[in-house]
Motif scaffolding. Sequence first.
Motif, PDB file in Angstrom:
ATOM      1  N   LYS A 164       0.881  -1.087  -0.054  1.00 35.26           N
ATOM      2  CA  LYS A 164       0.053  -0.074  -0.061  1.00 35.26           C
ATOM      3  C   LYS A 164       0.987   1.213   0.091  1.00 35.26           C
ATOM      4  O   LYS A 164       1.785   1.079   0.861  1.00 35.26           O
ATOM      5  N   TRP A 165       0.721   2.197  -0.954  1.00 32.63           N
ATOM      6  CA  TRP A 165       1.439   3.218  -1.242  1.00 32.63           C
ATOM      7  C   TRP A 165       0.697   4.739  -0.955  1.00 32.63           C
ATOM      8  O   TRP A 165      -0.382   4.832  -1.503  1.00 32.63           O
ATOM      9  N   ILE A 166       1.095   5.431   0.002  1.00 30.37           N
ATOM     10  CA  ILE A 166       0.568   6.937   0.275  1.00 30.37           C
ATOM     11  C   ILE A 166       1.508   7.859  -0.170  1.00 30.37           C
ATOM     12  O   ILE A 166       2.546   7.859   0.205  1.00 30.37           O
ATOM     13  N   ALA A 167       1.205   8.698  -1.088  1.00 31.32           N
ATOM     14  CA  ALA A 167       2.027   9.851  -1.620  1.00 31.32           C
ATOM     15  C   ALA A 167       1.681  11.102  -0.820  1.00 31.32           C
ATOM     16  O   ALA A 167       0.468  11.663  -1.072  1.00 31.32           O
ATOM     17  N   ASP A 168       2.425  11.766  -0.256  1.00 36.60           N
ATOM     18  CA  ASP A 168       2.132  13.096   0.369  1.00 36.60           C
ATOM     19  C   ASP A 168       2.603  14.310  -0.088  1.00 36.60           C
ATOM     20  O   ASP A 168       4.008  14.420  -0.465  1.00 36.60           O
ATOM     21  N   ASN A 201      -1.805   8.797 -10.451  1.00 33.70           N
ATOM     22  CA  ASN A 201      -2.847   7.790 -10.631  1.00 33.70           C
ATOM     23  C   ASN A 201      -2.341   6.345 -10.134  1.00 33.70           C
ATOM     24  O   ASN A 201      -3.125   5.332 -10.495  1.00 33.70           O
ATOM     25  N   SER A 202      -1.214   6.260  -9.489  1.00 33.14           N
ATOM     26  CA  SER A 202      -0.769   5.006  -9.073  1.00 33.14           C
ATOM     27  C   SER A 202      -0.756   4.866  -7.620  1.00 33.14           C
ATOM     28  O   SER A 202      -0.982   3.680  -7.106  1.00 33.14           O
ATOM     29  N   ALA A 203      -0.602   5.709  -6.783  1.00 36.50           N
ATOM     30  CA  ALA A 203      -0.642   5.629  -5.458  1.00 36.50           C
ATOM     31  C   ALA A 203      -2.182   5.087  -4.942  1.00 36.50           C
ATOM     32  O   ALA A 203      -3.177   5.529  -5.695  1.00 36.50           O
ATOM     33  N   ASN A 204      -2.207   4.613  -3.745  1.00 36.06           N
ATOM     34  CA  ASN A 204      -3.420   4.278  -3.404  1.00 36.06           C
ATOM     35  C   ASN A 204      -4.065   5.289  -2.582  1.00 36.06           C
ATOM     36  O   ASN A 204      -5.415   5.278  -2.576  1.00 36.06           O
ATOM     37  N   GLN A 205      -3.262   6.207  -2.085  1.00 37.45           N
ATOM     38  CA  GLN A 205      -3.666   7.344  -1.410  1.00 37.45           C
ATOM     39  C   GLN A 205      -3.043   8.420  -1.571  1.00 37.45           C
ATOM     40  O   GLN A 205      -1.985   8.360  -1.367  1.00 37.45           O
ATOM     41  N   ILE A 206      -3.679   9.565  -1.734  1.00 37.83           N
ATOM     42  CA  ILE A 206      -3.131  11.075  -1.734  1.00 37.83           C
ATOM     43  C   ILE A 206      -3.012  11.701  -0.805  1.00 37.83           C
ATOM     44  O   ILE A 206      -4.371  11.890  -0.255  1.00 37.83           O
ATOM     45  N   SER A 222      -8.764  10.287  -9.965  1.00 40.05           N
ATOM     46  CA  SER A 222      -9.727   9.714  -9.227  1.00 40.05           C
ATOM     47  C   SER A 222      -9.396   9.139  -7.949  1.00 40.05           C
ATOM     48  O   SER A 222     -10.325   8.635  -7.313  1.00 40.05           O
ATOM     49  N   LYS A 223      -8.138   9.055  -7.929  1.00 40.35           N
ATOM     50  CA  LYS A 223      -7.792   8.238  -6.523  1.00 40.35           C
ATOM     51  C   LYS A 223      -8.212   9.299  -5.292  1.00 40.35           C
ATOM     52  O   LYS A 223      -8.284  10.342  -5.326  1.00 40.35           O
ATOM     53  N   PRO A 224      -8.231   8.564  -4.258  1.00 41.64           N
ATOM     54  CA  PRO A 224      -8.982   9.271  -3.225  1.00 41.64           C
ATOM     55  C   PRO A 224      -7.842  10.502  -2.573  1.00 41.64           C
ATOM     56  O   PRO A 224      -6.477   9.999  -2.476  1.00 41.64           O
ATOM     57  N   ILE A 225      -8.105  11.605  -2.186  1.00 40.34           N
ATOM     58  CA  ILE A 225      -7.203  12.532  -1.986  1.00 40.34           C
ATOM     59  C   ILE A 225      -7.760  12.969  -0.422  1.00 40.34           C
ATOM     60  O   ILE A 225      -8.853  13.591  -0.310  1.00 40.34           O
ATOM     61  N   GLU A 226      -6.802  13.147   0.688  1.00 38.85           N
ATOM     62  CA  GLU A 226      -7.199  13.688   1.931  1.00 38.85           C
ATOM     63  C   GLU A 226      -6.398  15.075   2.179  1.00 38.85           C
ATOM     64  O   GLU A 226      -5.168  14.737   1.777  1.00 38.85           O
ATOM     65  N   GLU A 419      -3.317  11.752  14.081  1.00 43.15           N
ATOM     66  CA  GLU A 419      -4.747  10.871  14.366  1.00 43.15           C
ATOM     67  C   GLU A 419      -5.336  10.644  12.914  1.00 43.15           C
ATOM     68  O   GLU A 419      -5.659   9.515  12.496  1.00 43.15           O
ATOM     69  N   SER A 420      -5.614  11.762  12.135  1.00 41.35           N
ATOM     70  CA  SER A 420      -6.275  11.520  10.919  1.00 41.35           C
ATOM     71  C   SER A 420      -5.305  10.781   9.872  1.00 41.35           C
ATOM     72  O   SER A 420      -5.684   9.949   8.920  1.00 41.35           O
ATOM     73  N   LEU A 421      -3.885  10.829  10.016  1.00 40.69           N
ATOM     74  CA  LEU A 421      -2.975  10.148   9.090  1.00 40.69           C
ATOM     75  C   LEU A 421      -3.223   8.831   9.391  1.00 40.69           C
ATOM     76  O   LEU A 421      -3.192   7.848   8.576  1.00 40.69           O
ATOM     77  N   SER A 422      -3.263   8.499  10.869  1.00 42.78           N
ATOM     78  CA  SER A 422      -3.001   6.901  11.306  1.00 42.78           C
ATOM     79  C   SER A 422      -4.368   6.427  10.607  1.00 42.78           C
ATOM     80  O   SER A 422      -4.221   5.046  10.401  1.00 42.78           O
ATOM     81  N   LYS A 423      -5.267   6.911  10.387  1.00 49.10           N
ATOM     82  CA  LYS A 423      -6.737   6.199   9.928  1.00 49.10           C
ATOM     83  C   LYS A 423      -6.510   5.762   8.434  1.00 49.10           C
ATOM     84  O   LYS A 423      -7.146   4.993   8.058  1.00 49.10           O
ATOM     85  N   LEU A 424      -5.845   6.580   7.814  1.00 55.59           N
ATOM     86  CA  LEU A 424      -5.381   6.345   6.394  1.00 55.59           C
ATOM     87  C   LEU A 424      -4.284   5.158   6.241  1.00 55.59           C
ATOM     88  O   LEU A 424      -4.472   4.325   5.299  1.00 55.59           O
ATOM     89  N   ILE A 425      -3.522   5.111   7.205  1.00 57.14           N
ATOM     90  CA  ILE A 425      -2.630   3.964   7.366  1.00 57.14           C
ATOM     91  C   ILE A 425      -3.167   2.860   7.445  1.00 57.14           C
ATOM     92  O   ILE A 425      -2.939   1.510   7.186  1.00 57.14           O
TER      93      ILE A 425
END
Length: 425
Positions: A164-168, A201-206, A222-226, A419-425
């Motif tokens: 799983k990859w999150i791009a910040d 378009n490759s990351a699971n979460q942005i 269209s990937k989820p962006i937080e 805390e918000s970040l931890s929910k994405l992880i």
Amino acid sequence: MRKKALIITYYWPPAGGPGVQRWLKFVKYLPDFNIEPVVFIPENPNYALIDETLTDDVSKDVAILKLPIKEPYKLARFLSKKKSNTISKGIISDEQTQSLTERIMLYIRGNFFIPDARKHWVAPSVKFLSEYIKRENIETIITTGPPHSLHLIGIQLKENLKVKWIADFRDPWTTIGYHKKLKLSKRSRKKHLFLEKSVLNSANQIIVTSFVTKDEFSKITSKPIEVITNGYDYESVAPVVLDSKFSLSHIGSLLSKRNPKVLWKALSDLIKEEPNFSTDLQINFVGSISNEVLESLEKHDLTSYISNVGYVSHKEALKYQKKSQVLLLIEINSKETKGIIPGKLFEYMISNRPIIALGPKGSDVEKIVKDTNTGNYFSYDDYTLLKTTILSHYKAYKNEALQSFPIGLQKYSRKKLTESLSKLI
């Protein structure tokens, strides 16, 4: 059992400046949410700013992985040490004032190092981390940029290992202000856009730091962006006494385009019009400042009121914030900066000092300043209102009644944001 998350970042203590603090604080608080952070950084980085005091926030329990990096900026110093340092900080002169050396360096940086000067760290990092991830059963990796080349490490690890990859994105990629100044060829510009789109378009979460950036990226993917903004931490700073002068302080870099002549004119006019204003005024610059800004101040006869402090440690910067009468937050007047929210804004907000912010209309900073009641926001054509507000602050200062009345700051605390970040992880 705690879940492990591998964080791939370039900036880490003893690096100074705002770029290091976002993930330094996330790593500090992630264990409180049952996540064990592992940090991957370069072994021999070329940091433009150094702040040893930030190492105090690094827990001895955090695993730190290091791998050597080839740093082109070290070679660039042979051409010009000064220009190499300023370019690496994002301070780029106006085109008409650029020397031949600076033009050459910008062209090389923009067209031979795509997406940035750390591109050669990608391949060895992928090889090194692939073995580590498999051995340690890492399920989630996080890349943070700039430098955006680190996202290319993420794209390859996800493809090879199915993690799983999150791009910040601490800053935008192709829409950031200095991108236009890199003297990009048509081919180079296309490559930047291609790489940006591939990452998004490759990351699971942005993750982005502003709502404007989220809107921009939503048109590409269209990937989820937080949106997880930067924030403030509760730092132990000894009590300070407010400046005896009517001090207006800017903390951080003032780039060539970040030059609010409307502010300098308002101050210059108040010096001429308001009794005692000239005796009381002091303008503090805590950080790098471009020659263009200094020249503009000179033209408005403000040089004698300047205290040019230069770069200081983060803890020292906090002291300047708390003792200043008014805090200045200045952004470039352009649509590209509407989504830039400087990390210092959140520390400004808890300093209990009123903020005077200038930037483009409709920015995220404008919304936050107004929502939290921490100051006033002005566009670059708000001369009359800006001057009136400064005068009002000055009169309150003379009556020893100048302060801020913030509301709703808790959601911007580093722990709450983690805390918000931890929910994405």
